[in-house]
Design a protein around this motif. Structure first.
Motif, PDB file in Angstrom:
ATOM      1  N   GLY A   1     -41.061  -5.158  41.207  1.00 28.98           N
ATOM      2  CA  GLY A   1     -41.279  -5.634  39.633  1.00 28.98           C
ATOM      3  C   GLY A   1     -41.238  -6.413  38.922  1.00 28.98           C
ATOM      4  O   GLY A   1     -40.530  -6.230  37.821  1.00 28.98           O
ATOM      5  N   HIS A   2     -40.617  -7.208  40.164  1.00 31.08           N
ATOM      6  CA  HIS A   2     -39.471  -8.755  38.903  1.00 31.08           C
ATOM      7  C   HIS A   2     -40.759 -10.320  39.058  1.00 31.08           C
ATOM      8  O   HIS A   2     -41.781  -9.428  39.579  1.00 31.08           O
ATOM      9  N   GLU A   3     -41.063 -10.654  38.060  1.00 33.98           N
ATOM     10  CA  GLU A   3     -41.165 -11.179  37.261  1.00 33.98           C
ATOM     11  C   GLU A   3     -41.187 -12.701  38.476  1.00 33.98           C
ATOM     12  O   GLU A   3     -39.585 -13.176  38.333  1.00 33.98           O
ATOM     13  N   VAL A   4     -42.152 -13.887  39.057  1.00 35.23           N
ATOM     14  CA  VAL A   4     -40.942 -14.608  40.273  1.00 35.23           C
ATOM     15  C   VAL A   4     -42.042 -15.728  39.986  1.00 35.23           C
ATOM     16  O   VAL A   4     -43.301 -15.494  39.886  1.00 35.23           O
ATOM     17  N   THR A   5     -41.711 -16.705  39.996  1.00 36.28           N
ATOM     18  CA  THR A   5     -41.908 -18.152  40.434  1.00 36.28           C
ATOM     19  C   THR A   5     -41.725 -19.260  40.806  1.00 36.28           C
ATOM     20  O   THR A   5     -40.726 -18.520  41.279  1.00 36.28           O
ATOM     21  N   SER A   6     -42.729 -19.745  41.390  1.00 31.73           N
ATOM     22  CA  SER A   6     -41.936 -20.342  43.049  1.00 31.73           C
ATOM     23  C   SER A   6     -42.749 -22.210  42.531  1.00 31.73           C
ATOM     24  O   SER A   6     -43.012 -22.294  41.734  1.00 31.73           O
ATOM     25  N   TRP A   7     -41.602 -22.690  43.199  1.00 32.94           N
ATOM     26  CA  TRP A   7     -41.493 -24.430  42.378  1.00 32.94           C
ATOM     27  C   TRP A   7     -41.066 -24.619  44.406  1.00 32.94           C
ATOM     28  O   TRP A   7     -41.076 -24.728  45.117  1.00 32.94           O
ATOM     29  N   SER A   8     -42.204 -26.245  44.390  1.00 26.31           N
ATOM     30  CA  SER A   8     -42.460 -26.716  46.111  1.00 26.31           C
ATOM     31  C   SER A   8     -43.129 -27.509  45.306  1.00 26.31           C
ATOM     32  O   SER A   8     -43.723 -27.866  44.317  1.00 26.31           O
ATOM     33  N   ARG A   9     -43.148 -28.517  46.665  1.00 21.80           N
ATOM     34  CA  ARG A   9     -43.916 -30.152  46.934  1.00 21.80           C
ATOM     35  C   ARG A   9     -45.491 -29.852  45.888  1.00 21.80           C
ATOM     36  O   ARG A   9     -46.255 -30.217  45.742  1.00 21.80           O
ATOM     37  N   THR A  10     -45.869 -28.471  46.968  1.00 23.88           N
ATOM     38  CA  THR A  10     -47.141 -28.190  46.792  1.00 23.88           C
ATOM     39  C   THR A  10     -47.769 -26.453  47.246  1.00 23.88           C
ATOM     40  O   THR A  10     -46.614 -25.965  47.037  1.00 23.88           O
ATOM     41  N   LEU A  11     -49.242 -26.107  46.631  1.00 26.12           N
ATOM     42  CA  LEU A  11     -49.321 -24.945  46.146  1.00 26.12           C
ATOM     43  C   LEU A  11     -49.316 -23.954  47.952  1.00 26.12           C
ATOM     44  O   LEU A  11     -49.953 -24.917  48.883  1.00 26.12           O
ATOM     45  N   PRO A  12     -49.276 -23.095  48.105  1.00 29.57           N
ATOM     46  CA  PRO A  12     -49.379 -22.446  49.125  1.00 29.57           C
ATOM     47  C   PRO A  12     -50.862 -22.313  49.423  1.00 29.57           C
ATOM     48  O   PRO A  12     -51.681 -22.018  48.791  1.00 29.57           O
ATOM     49  N   VAL A  13     -50.889 -22.025  51.032  1.00 26.25           N
ATOM     50  CA  VAL A  13     -52.385 -22.183  51.690  1.00 26.25           C
ATOM     51  C   VAL A  13     -53.082 -20.638  51.271  1.00 26.25           C
ATOM     52  O   VAL A  13     -53.927 -20.318  50.852  1.00 26.25           O
ATOM     53  N   GLU A  14     -51.645 -19.700  50.702  1.00 21.26           N
ATOM     54  CA  GLU A  14     -52.399 -18.409  50.904  1.00 21.26           C
ATOM     55  C   GLU A  14     -51.205 -17.091  50.052  1.00 21.26           C
ATOM     56  O   GLU A  14     -50.247 -16.735  50.523  1.00 21.26           O
ATOM     57  N   PRO A  15     -51.421 -17.884  48.348  1.00 24.58           N
ATOM     58  CA  PRO A  15     -50.011 -17.499  47.410  1.00 24.58           C
ATOM     59  C   PRO A  15     -50.274 -15.778  47.753  1.00 24.58           C
ATOM     60  O   PRO A  15     -51.322 -15.235  48.419  1.00 24.58           O
ATOM     61  N   VAL A  16     -49.235 -15.281  47.437  1.00 19.45           N
ATOM     62  CA  VAL A  16     -48.982 -14.083  47.063  1.00 19.45           C
ATOM     63  C   VAL A  16     -49.495 -13.376  46.038  1.00 19.45           C
ATOM     64  O   VAL A  16     -49.171 -13.876  45.001  1.00 19.45           O
ATOM     65  N   ASP A  17     -49.917 -12.420  45.635  1.00 16.94           N
ATOM     66  CA  ASP A  17     -50.002 -11.826  44.087  1.00 16.94           C
ATOM     67  C   ASP A  17     -49.516 -11.672  42.952  1.00 16.94           C
ATOM     68  O   ASP A  17     -47.984 -11.392  43.457  1.00 16.94           O
ATOM     69  N   GLY A  18     -49.061 -11.909  42.352  1.00 16.43           N
ATOM     70  CA  GLY A  18     -48.339 -11.600  41.151  1.00 16.43           C
ATOM     71  C   GLY A  18     -47.361 -12.690  40.588  1.00 16.43           C
ATOM     72  O   GLY A  18     -46.311 -12.859  40.002  1.00 16.43           O
ATOM     73  N   VAL A  19     -47.390 -13.567  41.900  1.00 18.64           N
ATOM     74  CA  VAL A  19     -46.343 -14.823  41.644  1.00 18.64           C
ATOM     75  C   VAL A  19     -47.230 -16.178  41.207  1.00 18.64           C
ATOM     76  O   VAL A  19     -48.052 -17.016  41.091  1.00 18.64           O
ATOM     77  N   SER A  20     -46.542 -16.791  40.072  1.00 21.14           N
ATOM     78  CA  SER A  20     -46.934 -18.064  40.084  1.00 21.14           C
ATOM     79  C   SER A  20     -46.391 -19.179  40.123  1.00 21.14           C
ATOM     80  O   SER A  20     -44.865 -19.328  40.725  1.00 21.14           O
ATOM     81  N   TYR A  21     -47.477 -19.648  40.543  1.00 21.68           N
ATOM     82  CA  TYR A  21     -46.540 -21.440  41.388  1.00 21.68           C
ATOM     83  C   TYR A  21     -46.778 -22.834  41.033  1.00 21.68           C
ATOM     84  O   TYR A  21     -47.905 -22.945  39.819  1.00 21.68           O
ATOM     85  N   GLU A  22     -45.816 -23.018  40.556  1.00 23.18           N
ATOM     86  CA  GLU A  22     -45.239 -24.883  39.342  1.00 23.18           C
ATOM     87  C   GLU A  22     -45.041 -25.645  41.076  1.00 23.18           C
ATOM     88  O   GLU A  22     -44.431 -25.352  41.897  1.00 23.18           O
TER      89      GLU A  22
END
Length: 209
Positions: free
Chosen positions: A25-46
């Motif tokens: 139930g947490h609000e999750v943001t991911s930061w990385s050099r590239t976007l994932p091939v298989e993103p996790v539902d509910g995670v915001s990607y930067e």
């Protein structure tokens, strides 16, 4: 609910942490050099070059907890120490808790003994990155005014040995427990997320099976 930012959230450890955190139930943001091939539902990607000036402040903004789940490999070889120092500066200024995922080599085989990565029998292929992670730990220990946690996994931890989610784990300190077993990626992530939720420890802890 916490606002959790995971640096390296597309990697093995960061991805598991992001997945467990969202499921709880947490609000999750991911930061990385590239976007994932298989993103996790509910995670915001930067995406960003984490070595660039000003990125640490952007990463820390609007977070309650920042998790650095990066490894000093590839473009970050020899550079992660600076990245985590910048994150620590930004987190300290913003009053944000910083959780750094370290390595087994940062642990000690016995109280007051040199760290495992400093031993003569430590694999040469992993020595440089393990020593860099140990320096990152030392840098955190020298700081004042920062709420931080450094988490080391068991020796057999990694994508090469993912294991199974059991919902259980054991916590230790700076010294390897004599009966320490391997911990799965899912259970290690659970330990990290529960530490975020409970804020029960500070400093250097370890997670074993």
């Amino acid at each position: 609910m916490a606002r959790i930012t995971v640096i390296g959230g597309t990697g093995y450890t960061g991805g598991n942490i992001a997945q467990v955190a969202v499921a709880r139930g947490h609000e999750v943001t991911s930061w990385s050099r590239t976007l994932p091939v298989e993103p996790v539902d509910g995670v915001s990607y930067e995406t960003a070059d984490l070595t660039a000036d000003g990125v640490a402040e952007r990463v820390v903004a609007n977070a309650d907890v920042v998790v650095s789940a990066l490894s000093p490999r590839g473009p970050l070889e020899g550079a992660l120490e600076g990245v985590d120092a910048a994150l620590a500066d930004a987190a300290s200024a913003a009053g944000v808790r910083l959780v750094v995922i370290g390595g087994f080599g940062s642990l000690r085989p016995a109280p007051d003994a040199p760290r495992i990565a400093e031993g003569d029998d430590f694999p040469a292929a992993y020595r440089a990155e393990s020593l860099e992670m140990a320096r990152i730990l030392a840098g955190l220990q020298a700081r004042e005014g920062l709420d931080w946690l450094y988490v080391s996994p068991s020796g057999g931890y990694g994508a090469f040995n993912p294991g199974e989610a059991t919902g259980s784990y054991r916590l230790g300190g700076d010294v390897v427990a004599p009966d320490a077993g391997d911990v799965s990626g899912a259970d290690f992530a659970l330990a990290v997320v529960e530490e975020i939720e409970n804020a029960a420890h500070t400093g250097h802890i370890s997670v074993f099976g």
